[in-house]
Design a protein around this motif. Structure first.
Motif, PDB file in Angstrom:
ATOM      1  N   GLY A   1       0.830  -1.194   0.000  1.00 33.40           N
ATOM      2  CA  GLY A   1       0.000   0.000   0.000  1.00 33.40           C
ATOM      3  C   GLY A   1       0.865   1.244   0.000  1.00 33.40           C
ATOM      4  O   GLY A   1       1.958   1.265  -0.570  1.00 33.40           O
ATOM      5  N   ALA A   2       0.377   2.295   0.659  1.00 36.95           N
ATOM      6  CA  ALA A   2       1.103   3.557   0.708  1.00 36.95           C
ATOM      7  C   ALA A   2       1.838   3.757   2.026  1.00 36.95           C
ATOM      8  O   ALA A   2       2.510   4.757   2.206  1.00 36.95           O
ATOM      9  CB  ALA A   2       0.131   4.723   0.488  1.00 36.95           C
ATOM     10  N   ARG A   3       1.707   2.804   2.958  1.00 37.10           N
ATOM     11  CA  ARG A   3       2.404   2.916   4.234  1.00 37.10           C
ATOM     12  C   ARG A   3       3.802   2.341   4.084  1.00 37.10           C
ATOM     13  O   ARG A   3       3.972   1.183   3.709  1.00 37.10           O
ATOM     14  CB  ARG A   3       1.643   2.177   5.326  1.00 37.10           C
ATOM     15  CG  ARG A   3       2.249   2.355   6.714  1.00 37.10           C
ATOM     16  CD  ARG A   3       1.551   1.499   7.745  1.00 37.10           C
ATOM     17  NE  ARG A   3       2.166   1.663   9.047  1.00 37.10           N
ATOM     18  CZ  ARG A   3       2.153   0.740   9.996  1.00 37.10           C
ATOM     19  NH1 ARG A   3       1.538  -0.416   9.783  1.00 37.10           N
ATOM     20  NH2 ARG A   3       2.739   0.948  11.150  1.00 37.10           N
ATOM     21  N   VAL A   4       4.838   3.139   4.393  1.00 38.29           N
ATOM     22  CA  VAL A   4       6.218   2.720   4.161  1.00 38.29           C
ATOM     23  C   VAL A   4       7.106   3.083   5.344  1.00 38.29           C
ATOM     24  O   VAL A   4       6.767   3.917   6.174  1.00 38.29           O
ATOM     25  CB  VAL A   4       6.797   3.371   2.882  1.00 38.29           C
ATOM     26  CG1 VAL A   4       6.004   2.981   1.654  1.00 38.29           C
ATOM     27  CG2 VAL A   4       6.884   4.887   3.030  1.00 38.29           C
ATOM     28  N   HIS A   5       8.254   2.420   5.401  1.00 38.16           N
ATOM     29  CA  HIS A   5       9.415   2.880   6.147  1.00 38.16           C
ATOM     30  C   HIS A   5      10.386   3.438   5.116  1.00 38.16           C
ATOM     31  O   HIS A   5      10.610   2.817   4.079  1.00 38.16           O
ATOM     32  CB  HIS A   5      10.108   1.748   6.895  1.00 38.16           C
ATOM     33  CG  HIS A   5       9.252   1.058   7.903  1.00 38.16           C
ATOM     34  ND1 HIS A   5       9.492  -0.232   8.318  1.00 38.16           N
ATOM     35  CD2 HIS A   5       8.166   1.468   8.592  1.00 38.16           C
ATOM     36  CE1 HIS A   5       8.599  -0.590   9.219  1.00 38.16           C
ATOM     37  NE2 HIS A   5       7.770   0.428   9.383  1.00 38.16           N
ATOM     38  N   MET A   6      11.017   4.560   5.403  1.00 37.95           N
ATOM     39  CA  MET A   6      11.964   5.135   4.458  1.00 37.95           C
ATOM     40  C   MET A   6      13.160   5.679   5.214  1.00 37.95           C
ATOM     41  O   MET A   6      13.016   6.291   6.275  1.00 37.95           O
ATOM     42  CB  MET A   6      11.296   6.250   3.643  1.00 37.95           C
ATOM     43  CG  MET A   6      12.224   6.932   2.654  1.00 37.95           C
ATOM     44  SD  MET A   6      11.352   8.149   1.638  1.00 37.95           S
ATOM     45  CE  MET A   6      12.725   8.909   0.778  1.00 37.95           C
TER      46      MET A   6
ATOM     47  N   GLN B   1      19.493   6.507   8.127  1.00 40.02           N
ATOM     48  CA  GLN B   1      18.839   7.368   9.104  1.00 40.02           C
ATOM     49  C   GLN B   1      17.338   7.293   8.889  1.00 40.02           C
ATOM     50  O   GLN B   1      16.840   7.630   7.819  1.00 40.02           O
ATOM     51  CB  GLN B   1      19.340   8.806   8.974  1.00 40.02           C
ATOM     52  CG  GLN B   1      20.824   8.943   9.233  1.00 40.02           C
ATOM     53  CD  GLN B   1      21.279  10.380   9.168  1.00 40.02           C
ATOM     54  OE1 GLN B   1      21.230  11.123  10.132  1.00 40.02           O
ATOM     55  NE2 GLN B   1      21.724  10.782   7.988  1.00 40.02           N
ATOM     56  N   GLY B   2      16.618   6.849   9.911  1.00 40.95           N
ATOM     57  CA  GLY B   2      15.191   6.639   9.815  1.00 40.95           C
ATOM     58  C   GLY B   2      14.813   5.179   9.704  1.00 40.95           C
ATOM     59  O   GLY B   2      13.622   4.856   9.605  1.00 40.95           O
ATOM     60  N   ILE B   3      15.781   4.246   9.758  1.00 43.41           N
ATOM     61  CA  ILE B   3      15.479   2.834   9.548  1.00 43.41           C
ATOM     62  C   ILE B   3      14.643   2.232  10.670  1.00 43.41           C
ATOM     63  O   ILE B   3      13.986   1.214  10.469  1.00 43.41           O
ATOM     64  CB  ILE B   3      16.766   1.997   9.397  1.00 43.41           C
ATOM     65  CG1 ILE B   3      17.701   2.234  10.594  1.00 43.41           C
ATOM     66  CG2 ILE B   3      17.457   2.276   8.095  1.00 43.41           C
ATOM     67  CD1 ILE B   3      18.915   1.341  10.582  1.00 43.41           C
TER      68      ILE B   3
ATOM     69  N   GLY C   1       5.969   6.357   9.401  1.00 41.32           N
ATOM     70  CA  GLY C   1       6.387   7.702   9.059  1.00 41.32           C
ATOM     71  C   GLY C   1       7.862   7.802   8.692  1.00 41.32           C
ATOM     72  O   GLY C   1       8.571   6.811   8.580  1.00 41.32           O
ATOM     73  N   LEU C   2       8.311   9.045   8.512  1.00 39.76           N
ATOM     74  CA  LEU C   2       9.681   9.338   8.101  1.00 39.76           C
ATOM     75  C   LEU C   2      10.362  10.158   9.181  1.00 39.76           C
ATOM     76  O   LEU C   2       9.810  11.147   9.669  1.00 39.76           O
ATOM     77  CB  LEU C   2       9.709  10.119   6.784  1.00 39.76           C
ATOM     78  CG  LEU C   2       9.475   9.365   5.484  1.00 39.76           C
ATOM     79  CD1 LEU C   2       8.056   8.846   5.381  1.00 39.76           C
ATOM     80  CD2 LEU C   2       9.784  10.263   4.297  1.00 39.76           C
ATOM     81  N   ARG C   3      11.573   9.762   9.537  1.00 51.00           N
ATOM     82  CA  ARG C   3      12.370  10.472  10.527  1.00 51.00           C
ATOM     83  C   ARG C   3      13.577  11.102   9.860  1.00 51.00           C
ATOM     84  O   ARG C   3      14.316  10.429   9.146  1.00 51.00           O
ATOM     85  CB  ARG C   3      12.835   9.505  11.617  1.00 51.00           C
ATOM     86  CG  ARG C   3      11.740   9.005  12.508  1.00 51.00           C
ATOM     87  CD  ARG C   3      11.194  10.126  13.396  1.00 51.00           C
ATOM     88  NE  ARG C   3      12.189  10.554  14.373  1.00 51.00           N
ATOM     89  CZ  ARG C   3      12.734  11.766  14.392  1.00 51.00           C
ATOM     90  NH1 ARG C   3      12.403  12.647  13.473  1.00 51.00           N
ATOM     91  NH2 ARG C   3      13.604  12.102  15.313  1.00 51.00           N
ATOM     92  N   GLY C   4      13.771  12.383  10.088  1.00 49.27           N
ATOM     93  CA  GLY C   4      14.976  13.049   9.613  1.00 49.27           C
ATOM     94  C   GLY C   4      15.016  13.314   8.129  1.00 49.27           C
ATOM     95  O   GLY C   4      16.078  13.650   7.595  1.00 49.27           O
ATOM     96  N   ILE C   5      13.920  13.168   7.426  1.00 50.87           N
ATOM     97  CA  ILE C   5      13.853  13.462   5.992  1.00 50.87           C
ATOM     98  C   ILE C   5      12.844  14.594   5.796  1.00 50.87           C
ATOM     99  O   ILE C   5      11.665  14.434   6.101  1.00 50.87           O
ATOM    100  CB  ILE C   5      13.434  12.229   5.182  1.00 50.87           C
ATOM    101  CG1 ILE C   5      14.418  11.076   5.418  1.00 50.87           C
ATOM    102  CG2 ILE C   5      13.352  12.568   3.696  1.00 50.87           C
ATOM    103  CD1 ILE C   5      13.997   9.778   4.776  1.00 50.87           C
TER     104      ILE C   5
ATOM    105  N   GLY D   1      10.158  17.499  13.252  1.00 52.22           N
ATOM    106  CA  GLY D   1      10.821  16.931  12.089  1.00 52.22           C
ATOM    107  C   GLY D   1      10.239  15.621  11.624  1.00 52.22           C
ATOM    108  O   GLY D   1      10.723  15.027  10.661  1.00 52.22           O
ATOM    109  N   PHE D   2       9.169  15.155  12.258  1.00 49.61           N
ATOM    110  CA  PHE D   2       8.546  13.877  11.901  1.00 49.61           C
ATOM    111  C   PHE D   2       7.521  14.087  10.793  1.00 49.61           C
ATOM    112  O   PHE D   2       6.647  14.950  10.896  1.00 49.61           O
ATOM    113  CB  PHE D   2       7.866  13.295  13.143  1.00 49.61           C
ATOM    114  CG  PHE D   2       7.124  12.011  12.902  1.00 49.61           C
ATOM    115  CD1 PHE D   2       7.798  10.854  12.572  1.00 49.61           C
ATOM    116  CD2 PHE D   2       5.745  11.952  13.016  1.00 49.61           C
ATOM    117  CE1 PHE D   2       7.121   9.667  12.362  1.00 49.61           C
ATOM    118  CE2 PHE D   2       5.051  10.771  12.816  1.00 49.61           C
ATOM    119  CZ  PHE D   2       5.754   9.622  12.487  1.00 49.61           C
ATOM    120  N   ALA D   3       7.651  13.322   9.708  1.00 48.81           N
ATOM    121  CA  ALA D   3       6.651  13.332   8.639  1.00 48.81           C
ATOM    122  C   ALA D   3       5.792  12.087   8.824  1.00 48.81           C
ATOM    123  O   ALA D   3       6.265  10.969   8.573  1.00 48.81           O
ATOM    124  CB  ALA D   3       7.302  13.334   7.268  1.00 48.81           C
TER     125      ALA D   3
END
Length: 700
Positions: free
Chosen positions: A94-99, A104-106, A111-115, A129-131
């Motif tokens: 789907g559209a839910r991801v780890h990135m 950094q962010g693994i 959501g996304l950390r540091g991006i 800073g959390f997306a």
């Protein structure tokens, strides 16, 4: 480094032999062919516009041809598959991801950390800073994506510690009305419908897009549904004023099957035993409204003012509780730009301020397990059995204030430098409205000054060399702070900011009139790096702490070769060596979910005027799963996949269109897509087997 200098010498020799200008073929949204020299392709992710040829850092551009070749266009992993240094784990297709970028962010559970995420200049990150997600983006309706890799906290604060994802959508077309219709359907109940209208009328440009998509998932309890409406209206209000309005309304729902343990992998399609009885899912609804105004003060000065408001509703039934959150997130930024100098010396200065606030209203109630609940494949239900007792009731007030300055100096047409400096102040205050007389109220403040300095030197059109050093700053995010291991409410008071120092050197250029190359070597030293853990009393919830220090080093390579005019071969390869350096108990251990080798290769061929073929190969080497000493040698085997596609362009009654057929994982391989460092062993996320997707795109 000796090998690097030998390689640099070889490239310099080739550069002297090759005096031709770099020429990149890009297909615009109306399919016309444009030839652009490397010096005219502008990068804006640095908050200051400069040619790609002189960009003093690692950056990748994803243009229209790649975006149009996506078979499903519902997630960022399709769009960034050819970007080195980036790892994306898709949960249930789907559209839910780890990135993550450079590891950094693994460890983010969602959501996304540091991006830093920017969509037409509107940030997707909150003040910490959390997306929280990328559900607002219709990947089939974009113009371009810039991915700037490496510590960039001096540009956008803690939200850009790993890099920047700068996304732009097209403005109105060259006629009063243009339309696009896109439809896609395939395996596991997948579907997508998208319609777009755009145009230009005098000094007004407009674009409206709506899409609806969904799927049943390849595992039990992994169905998802999403919709996105967006508009972008640009008004040239006189010679010196341009105003752009952006509106995005999105809704995304996904069932959460959770990970499996080793004993459950004999049936990889099943969900975790708790997922269906607790009806675990995430449901996100958001409205984003933004306005950008560009005021031209004089020929060499302008001011850009941005204002926006995001309103989000979020619900997540988990195994421990049902969580409700409402977010109100206003923000603004002001940036002043001054271009000065003449001849060989020129200076481009930008300075400004970013201000963002956020108010979160959160409460939790018990999720009562329904042992009788069953579910048909693809069935969607919002029903959960909620307890009457509040487990948490709190409000969180957050604010971020950042002052920045970016100075780009041109010392002739070949030498270029950029210095950026920023001061950030991030505040968090929690008000506990439930517990008395011992409330969990509290505050957390994080502040830091960061800087970055980069240089680039263009030997000629065939070789540009760049190098930079930069500081990173990653404060605890909203998600990390409010997951408190000692209570259902309150802050995790043990968290500290992670800081980093990064170095990189790279080279890019165009050789033999057909080969574009881009190679970057990087090193990153991080203090107070984050890790994930769980507690026995709440075994299915994730909490965060500071593990110690880590060192990351690697090589990122991108090649684009056009051996003949109707064939294109692209390759993205990343080598990563990410390890903890302290404390002594875990020093030398690999960071979780970080394969040493990632490769994606793609070849496309146009057979005549209408028919096109493509084939791609994807490979990841093994990776380690856990942080701790006891399980440090447990790893997951890697995988390699083969994909293929075919498309046919047609014209009928003045309407142009494309029919496409895409096959993913053609060898029907069973594999683990990614793992999470969960101490209970539910670490394994199986991926889909063979899939087939067909699509139709019509332009009118």
């Amino acid at each position: 480094m000796k090998k690097f200098y030998y390689l640099l010498a070889i490239c310099s020799f080739l550069a002297i032999q090759n005096k031709q200008g770099y020429c990149q073929m890009a297909v615009s949204r109306n399919d016309s062919i444009n030839y652009k020299y490397l010096n005219s392709i502008l990068v804006t992710a640095n908050r200051i516009s400069l040619p790609l040829k002189l960009n003093p850092g690692a950056v990748s551009l994803v243009s229209t041809p790649v975006l149009l070749s996506m078979p499903r266009s519902v997630s960022v992993d399709e769009a960034l598959r050819l970007v080195p240094g980036v790892r994306i784990d898709n949960q249930a297709n789907g559209a839910r991801v780890h990135m993550s970028i450079r590891g950094q962010g693994i460890l983010s559970e969602r959501g996304l950390r540091g991006i830093k995420v920017l969509v037409d200049g509107i940030p997707g990150n909150d003040p910490t800073g959390f997306a929280p997600d990328l559900y607002d983006i219709d990947w089939a309706a974009l113009n371009r994506i810039e991915v700037l890799r490496g510590p960039s906290a001096s540009l956008y604060g803690g939200g850009s510690n790993a890099g920047i994802l700068n996304i732009t959508t097209p403005e109105g077309g060259d006629r009063k009305f243009n339309g696009t219709f896109f439809s896609s359907a395939g395996s596991n109940g997948f579907f997508k419908l998208m319609g777009e209208a755009d145009g230009t009328d005098r000094n007004l440009k407009y674009r409206f897009t709506y899409s609806n998509y969904g799927g049943n998932g390849y595992r039990d309890h992994t169905a998802f549904r999403g919709s996105v409406f967006s508009d972008k209206v640009s008004w040239q209000a006189g010679a010196n004023v341009k105003i752009t309005q952006v509106l995005i309304v999105s809704h995304y729902f996904n069932q959460n099957a959770e990970g499996l343990n080793l004993s459950q992998l004999d049936n990889p399609r099943q969900s975790n035993p708790d997922a269906i009885p607790f009806n675990e899912y995430q449901d996100t609804r958001r409205i984003t409204n933004g306005m950008l105004a560009d005021f031209r003060i004089s020929g060499n000065q302008n001011v850009v003012v941005t204002g926006y408001l995001k309103v989000t509703g979020y619900k997540e039934p988990g195994s421990s509780a049902v969580q409700y959150r409402d977010f109100v997130t206003p923000g603004t930024s002001l940036q002043y730009n001054l271009n000065s100098g003449s001849g060989r010396y020129k200076n481009h200065l930008s300075a400004g301020v970013d201000l963002q606030l956020q108010r979160i209203y959160e409460y939790k109630v018990q999720n009562i397990k329904d042992t009788t609940r069953t579910e048909k494949p693809g069935e969607i239900s919002y029903h959960v059995i909620e307890g009457s007792t509040l487990l948490a009731n709190q409000t969180i007030s957050q604010g971020s204030f950042g002052l920045f300055a970016v100075d780009r100096i041109e010392l002739g047409p070949r030498l270029n430098s950029i210095l950026s400096v920023r001061h950030d102040n991030i505040s968090n205050r929690l008000t506990d409205k439930l517990n008395s007389p011992d409330p969990l109220s509290g505050s957390a403040l994080f502040k830091k000054v960061t800087s970055r300095l980069g240089f680039s030197f263009s030997v000629n059109d065939a070789l540009s060399v760049f190098a930079n050093i930069g500081q990173g700053f990653l404060p605890p995010s909203t998600e990390e702070l409010i997951n408190n291991p000692v209570a259902f409410g309150g802050f995790n008071k043990d968290l500290k900011s992670a800081t980093s120092f990064g170095e990189e050197i790279g080279f890019r250029g165009y050789l033999l009139n057909s080969l574009f190359y881009d190679v970057t070597l990087f090193y990153l030293d991080t203090k107070n790096d984050f890790y994930r853990y769980r507690v026995p009393s709440r075994p299915l919830e994730t909490f965060y702490g500071n593990a110690g220090a880590s060192k990351r080093k690697g090589v990122e390579t991108y090649l684009n070769w056009t051996p003949v005019s109707n064939m294109e071969i692209r390759l993205s390869y990343t080598f990563s060596d990410f390890r903890y350096s302290s404390p002594d108990s875990i020093s030398g251990n690999h960071l979780p979910n970080s394969p040493a080798h990632q490769l994606f290769a793609d070849a496309s061929y146009k057979a005549g005027k209408h028919l096109s073929f493509g084939i791609s190969f994807e490979m990841q080497s093994r990776w380690y799963i856990y942080t701790d000493v006891v399980h440090s040698n447990i790893y997951q085997k890697g995988f390699d996949l083969l994909h293929a596609r075919m498309s046919y362009d047609f014209t009928f009654a003045g309407v142009r269109g494309t029919v496409s057929l895409y096959g993913r994982n053609l060898t029907d391989k069973q594999y683990i897509a990614f793992t999470e460092p969960d101490p209970d062993g539910n670490s394994y996320q199986p991926s889909a087997r063979r899939e087939v997707i067909a699509s139709l795109r019509i332009l009118f």
